[in-house]
Design a protein around this motif. Structure first.
Motif, mmCIF file in Angstrom:
data_model
loop_
_atom_site.group_PDB
_atom_site.id
_atom_site.type_symbol
_atom_site.label_atom_id
_atom_site.label_comp_id
_atom_site.label_asym_id
_atom_site.label_seq_id
_atom_site.Cartn_x
_atom_site.Cartn_y
_atom_site.Cartn_z
ATOM 1 N N GLU A 101 0.939 -0.708 -0.223
ATOM 2 C CA GLU A 101 0.133 -0.181 -0.357
ATOM 3 C C GLU A 101 0.946 1.517 -0.029
ATOM 4 O O GLU A 101 0.312 2.358 -0.471
ATOM 5 N N ASN A 102 1.641 0.902 0.688
ATOM 6 C CA ASN A 102 2.808 2.617 0.507
ATOM 7 C C ASN A 102 3.007 2.658 -0.911
ATOM 8 O O ASN A 102 3.599 3.276 -1.031
ATOM 9 N N ILE A 103 3.846 1.721 -1.451
ATOM 10 C CA ILE A 103 4.220 2.139 -3.002
ATOM 11 C C ILE A 103 2.891 2.086 -3.452
ATOM 12 O O ILE A 103 3.183 2.905 -4.674
ATOM 13 N N ALA A 104 2.393 1.942 -3.382
ATOM 14 C CA ALA A 104 0.552 1.937 -4.325
ATOM 15 C C ALA A 104 0.103 2.838 -3.945
ATOM 16 O O ALA A 104 -0.605 4.175 -5.023
ATOM 17 N N PHE A 105 0.578 4.171 -2.993
ATOM 18 C CA PHE A 105 -0.201 4.922 -2.774
ATOM 19 C C PHE A 105 -0.133 6.319 -3.603
ATOM 20 O O PHE A 105 -1.328 7.065 -4.013
ATOM 21 N N PRO A 106 1.697 6.759 -4.192
ATOM 22 C CA PRO A 106 1.461 7.554 -5.423
ATOM 23 C C PRO A 106 0.710 7.126 -6.448
ATOM 24 O O PRO A 106 0.135 7.729 -7.569
ATOM 25 N N LEU A 107 0.596 5.723 -7.044
ATOM 26 C CA LEU A 107 0.111 5.644 -8.203
ATOM 27 C C LEU A 107 -1.536 5.764 -7.810
ATOM 28 O O LEU A 107 -2.096 6.463 -8.910
ATOM 29 N N ARG A 108 -2.542 4.906 -6.420
ATOM 30 C CA ARG A 108 -3.578 5.651 -6.310
ATOM 31 C C ARG A 108 -3.906 6.316 -6.587
ATOM 32 O O ARG A 108 -5.257 6.992 -7.015
ATOM 33 N N GLU A 109 -2.796 7.832 -6.009
ATOM 34 C CA GLU A 109 -3.594 9.076 -5.997
ATOM 35 C C GLU A 109 -3.097 9.942 -7.300
ATOM 36 O O GLU A 109 -4.151 10.599 -7.916
ATOM 37 N N LEU A 110 -2.905 8.755 -8.632
ATOM 38 C CA LEU A 110 -3.498 9.361 -9.622
ATOM 39 C C LEU A 110 -4.525 9.331 -10.649
ATOM 40 O O LEU A 110 -5.579 10.644 -10.910
ATOM 41 N N ARG A 111 -5.285 8.827 -9.627
ATOM 42 C CA ARG A 111 -6.671 7.886 -10.087
ATOM 43 C C ARG A 111 -7.665 7.684 -11.153
ATOM 44 O O ARG A 111 -8.337 7.798 -11.579
ATOM 45 N N TRP A 112 -6.274 6.991 -11.798
ATOM 46 C CA TRP A 112 -6.897 6.805 -13.456
ATOM 47 C C TRP A 112 -6.209 5.422 -13.201
ATOM 48 O O TRP A 112 -6.524 4.818 -14.883
ATOM 49 N N LEU A 113 -5.836 4.679 -12.603
ATOM 50 C CA LEU A 113 -4.858 2.935 -12.658
ATOM 51 C C LEU A 113 -5.802 2.562 -11.722
ATOM 52 O O LEU A 113 -6.499 2.934 -11.343
ATOM 53 N N THR B 24 5.034 6.482 -21.176
ATOM 54 C CA THR B 24 4.841 6.164 -20.078
ATOM 55 C C THR B 24 3.820 6.632 -18.899
ATOM 56 O O THR B 24 2.923 6.505 -19.927
ATOM 57 N N LEU B 25 3.991 6.901 -17.978
ATOM 58 C CA LEU B 25 2.334 6.442 -17.121
ATOM 59 C C LEU B 25 1.832 7.914 -17.940
ATOM 60 O O LEU B 25 1.370 8.758 -18.069
ATOM 61 N N THR B 26 2.807 9.441 -18.048
ATOM 62 C CA THR B 26 2.685 10.481 -18.223
ATOM 63 C C THR B 26 1.548 10.468 -20.033
ATOM 64 O O THR B 26 0.853 11.119 -20.238
ATOM 65 N N GLY B 27 2.523 9.547 -20.782
ATOM 66 C CA GLY B 27 1.823 9.697 -21.940
ATOM 67 C C GLY B 27 0.762 9.353 -21.907
ATOM 68 O O GLY B 27 -0.551 8.636 -22.915
ATOM 69 N N LEU B 28 1.017 8.130 -21.357
ATOM 70 C CA LEU B 28 -0.140 6.447 -21.504
ATOM 71 C C LEU B 28 -1.508 7.402 -20.873
ATOM 72 O O LEU B 28 -2.804 6.459 -20.940
ATOM 73 N N ARG B 29 -1.346 8.547 -19.883
ATOM 74 C CA ARG B 29 -3.053 8.621 -19.472
ATOM 75 C C ARG B 29 -3.509 9.193 -20.245
ATOM 76 O O ARG B 29 -3.812 9.914 -21.492
ATOM 77 N N GLY B 30 -5.191 8.388 -19.642
ATOM 78 C CA GLY B 30 -6.300 8.961 -20.815
ATOM 79 C C GLY B 30 -5.779 8.072 -22.038
ATOM 80 O O GLY B 30 -7.513 7.762 -22.768
ATOM 81 N N ARG B 31 -5.037 7.336 -22.117
ATOM 82 C CA ARG B 31 -4.719 6.057 -23.519
ATOM 83 C C ARG B 31 -4.732 5.302 -23.292
ATOM 84 O O ARG B 31 -4.690 4.149 -24.128
ATOM 85 N N LEU B 32 -5.187 4.558 -22.241
ATOM 86 C CA LEU B 32 -4.792 3.168 -21.772
ATOM 87 C C LEU B 32 -5.261 2.320 -22.132
ATOM 88 O O LEU B 32 -4.999 1.514 -22.847
ATOM 89 N N ASP B 33 -7.265 2.849 -21.594
ATOM 90 C CA ASP B 33 -7.909 1.756 -21.658
ATOM 91 C C ASP B 33 -7.977 1.619 -23.688
ATOM 92 O O ASP B 33 -8.146 0.557 -23.789
ATOM 93 N N THR B 34 -7.562 2.406 -24.454
ATOM 94 C CA THR B 34 -7.834 2.961 -26.276
ATOM 95 C C THR B 34 -6.729 1.550 -26.706
ATOM 96 O O THR B 34 -6.793 0.417 -27.433
ATOM 97 N N LEU B 35 -5.851 1.729 -25.597
ATOM 98 C CA LEU B 35 -4.282 1.134 -26.214
ATOM 99 C C LEU B 35 -4.211 -0.888 -26.095
ATOM 100 O O LEU B 35 -4.468 -1.654 -26.768
ATOM 101 N N ARG B 36 -5.598 -0.754 -24.761
ATOM 102 C CA ARG B 36 -5.281 -1.815 -24.392
ATOM 103 C C ARG B 36 -5.990 -2.774 -24.641
ATOM 104 O O ARG B 36 -6.469 -4.183 -25.427
ATOM 105 N N ARG B 37 -7.069 -2.199 -25.793
ATOM 106 C CA ARG B 37 -7.762 -3.001 -26.621
ATOM 107 C C ARG B 37 -7.703 -3.115 -27.341
ATOM 108 O O ARG B 37 -7.919 -4.249 -28.462
ATOM 109 N N GLN B 38 -6.579 -2.203 -27.876
ATOM 110 C CA GLN B 38 -5.689 -2.678 -30.107
ATOM 111 C C GLN B 38 -5.038 -3.370 -29.613
ATOM 112 O O GLN B 38 -4.638 -4.507 -30.470
ATOM 113 N N LEU B 39 -4.622 -3.557 -28.228
ATOM 114 C CA LEU B 39 -3.253 -4.885 -28.715
ATOM 115 C C LEU B 39 -3.938 -6.142 -28.068
ATOM 116 O O LEU B 39 -3.390 -7.036 -28.115
ATOM 117 N N ALA B 40 -5.489 -5.979 -27.475
ATOM 118 C CA ALA B 40 -6.370 -7.205 -27.297
ATOM 119 C C ALA B 40 -7.053 -7.801 -28.567
ATOM 120 O O ALA B 40 -7.784 -8.432 -28.679
#
Lengths: 252, 373
Positions: A101-113, B24-40
């Protein structure tokens, strides 16, 4: 030379009547491992806290990755803080959360993963810092000193930062572990292409890791450059600090 | 900054997958789902050749996404920069391991939870008994080695739990006295039984309300402080340091707290009861025209002195209970912030509950004592 990751101009810091920094200038180029050294009370940690935005300097300008830390735009400030990672001296892990949870914390804070991706990313980060998946379920209180540092490093790297700041990365570790931790940081730096700034007073860490050294003293930067260049400077502090190093170095 | 893309080009029988951009984390933001569909997609499944040379950057998110899309292995024909390949190999540590599914409540869980609660209660009780025994041992040890007596701590705790509590207990006592007197007076007036206000206030405050009021205030004030202090000392290993220096932790930390609170509580009870009676007296003078002189003259005649002793006894018992509960929860804090906060809450809640329980025992045990005949 590429653009500086950290650019400090005319920094003045004062605690009451005690002047810590007086017109300090420092520019740290990208891709380097810059070590800040200095005697106790020379304001190394204060400088680091100002660079990560925990303290506001009284006067002067600090730019990190080309941007000011307090721009007034909350979103921009937040995004900037996601672009660098900090390893605190004591780890500063959240004691109520386990390693995962510690390592996941910043990732969760992004709120889109999603959950599965975060889990995968945490496992990769654990492997990067040479911990095993079973360690993910331990609580910070159950970790040894070296493991705390590794988990804290994994958390600092969670958001794929461009800049990594380390406060005394090897303090409190025995020589063996400290050497292992240094080589880990070096390997990660090569792998991820990080710029690194570290505060240290351990000469072994410094010589093994740093590509450039800045010496703090007399409320400003006394010397800055490659280790060889700095060691040739004639100043009482530099002589005594690196004098010990010369002996230690010859012992290897 | 290049947008991450994946495209499939037909060269010969099999499509070639060409990836480019910043994975990357910044590049994939908002595009991850589309790319995953394409990859699948079906094209991706048939693609025999993956060309990653156009990928400018790949971080662990990009590597994870690709690795999972490839079914946890590298494709047979893969072209990529050494750096990209490195990152992909890092992703190879990912086993089929997935996060544990979220716990869903099942039937019977309630019963298990109830059992756990009972078990925890018994464990807490045993812990409290053990702590009381330890304090007894410490007291005996102190008699044998009087120079070990923690007199400074005792005096500091007396000041902290007793003296500094005086203003707040006086204020609360006074206000409760006013309210109680005012409300009773309204009722008594209708029956013409005005003078009985003195009986009601006297018995009610001295025997019951004063001690319980002080106990609740002290549990919230000093009990929580004791738990938090001992808890932080545990988290920062200060207690371990103390024990290492040969100073028994219970003797130095717990005993003075318990002794100070046991000594301070009866005095606080006296003080608060006096303040509450004064408040009641003021309200009675305003509401019912009962003078201060008459009130003070009548009070000892209608309230047997035994009630005061019962109040003192309750003060002693409540002080002991609050201090013991607070110290017990403080010493059982586990080294994390969550445990510290939950134990402080539990300490206050348990202390107040125990006080009410002990009060009930007192009520039954003293039911023949101190009642006006």
């Amino acid at each position: 030379m590429s653009a500086p990751v950290i650019d400090i101009r005319g920094l003045v810091t004062r605690f009451g009547s005690h002047l810590v920094h007086d017109g300090l200038d420092l520019s740290i180029p990208a891709g380097e491992v810059m070590a800040l050294v200095g005697g106790s009370g020379s304001g190394k940690t204060t400088l680091l806290r100002q660079v990560i935005g925990l303290m506001r300097p009284q006067r002067g300008d600090i730019r990190v990755l080309g941007q000011p830390l307090f721009s007034g735009d909350l979103q921009a400030d937040r995004v900037l803080r996601q672009r660098f990672g900090m390893l605190f001296q004591q780890g500063a892990l959240f004691s109520a959360l386990n390693v995962l949870e510690n390592i996941a914390f910043p990732l969760r804070e992004l709120r889109w993963l999603d959950r599965e991706t975060i889990h995968d990313l945490v496992m990769i980060k654990l492997a990067m810092v040479e911990l095993e998946p079973r360690h993910a379920w331990l609580m910070p209180a159950e970790l040894s000193g070296g493991m705390v540092k590794r988990v804290a490093l994994a958390r600092a790297l969670a958001l794929e930062p461009e800049l990594l700041l380390l406060d005394e990365p090897t303090a409190g570790l025995d020589p063996d572990r400290s050497a292992a931790f240094v080589s880990l940081i070096r390997r990660l730096r090569d792998q991820l292409g990080l710029s690194v700034v570290l505060v240290t007073h351990d000469i072994d860490t410094l010589s093994a890791l740093a590509t450039r050294v800045a010496v703090l003293g007399d409320r400003r930067i006394l010397a800055e450059g490659t280790l060889d260049h700095v060691m040739k400077q004639d100043h009482p502090f530099i002589r005594s600090f690196f004098g010990a190093a010369r002996h230690a170095g010859s012992a290897y | 900054m290049g947008v991450p893309t994946v495209s499939f080009e037909m060269t010969g029988a099999q499509p070639v997958a060409v990836l480019s951009g910043e994975w990357t984390l910044t590049g994939l933001r908002g595009r991850l789902d589309t790319l995953r569909r394409q990859l699948a997609s079906a094209d991706a499944a048939r693609a025999g050749h993956w060309d990653l040379r156009e990928v400018t950057r790949l971080d662990s998110l990009g590597a994870t996404t690709l690795w999972r899309a490839w079914g946890d292995r590298l494709p047979e024909r893969l072209e990529a920069d050494p750096h990209t390949l490195d990152m992909l190999r890092v992703a190879a540590v990912l086993g089929p391991c997935r996060p544990a599914p979220r716990m869903r409540p099942r039937r019977g869980d309630a019963l298990v939870a109830l059992g756990r609660l009972g078990g925890a209660l018994v464990a807490q009780l045993l812990g409290m008994i053990a702590l009381s025994g330890q304090i007894l041992f410490d007291a005996v040890r102190m008699l044998r080695f009087p120079q070990d007596a923690p007199l400074r701590e005792l005096s500091a705790n007396l000041y902290k739990t007793g003296v500094t509590a005086l203003p707040i207990t006086a204020l609360v006592g006074f206000l409760i006295g006013v309210v109680l007197s005012y409300l009773s007076a309204l009722q008594l007036k209708t029956f013409g039984a005005d003078v009985f206000i003195i009986n009601i206030l006297g018995i009610g405050i001295i025997r019951e309300l004063g001690p319980v009021l002080v106990a609740v205030l002290v549990a919230g004030r000093s009990g929580s402080a004791m738990t938090a202090q001992l808890g932080v000392m545990r988290v920062t290993e200060e207690i371990d340091a103390l024990v290492t220096m040969g100073v028994p932790a219970t003797l130095r930390l717990v005993l003075p707290k318990v002794a100070a609170l046991v000594a301070a509580m009866p005095l606080l009870v006296l003080w608060t009861s006096a303040s509450a009676l004064f408040g009641g007296m003021v309200a009675a003078a305003v509401q019912l025209d009962i003078g201060f002189g008459f009130f003070l003259d009548t009070l000892p005649r209608v309230v047997p002195i035994a009630n005061l002793y019962i109040g003192f006894g309750k003060g002693l018992a409540f002080g002991l209970v609050i201090a013991l509960v607070a110290c017990h929860f403080g010493l059982t804090v586990r080294p994390n912030t969550e445990s510290l906060s939950s134990n402080t809450t539990r300490s206050v809640v348990s202390a107040i509950t125990c006080v009410i329980l002990v009060d009930a025992v007192f009520a039954i045990a003293t039911r023949h004592i101190g009642m006006p005949t």
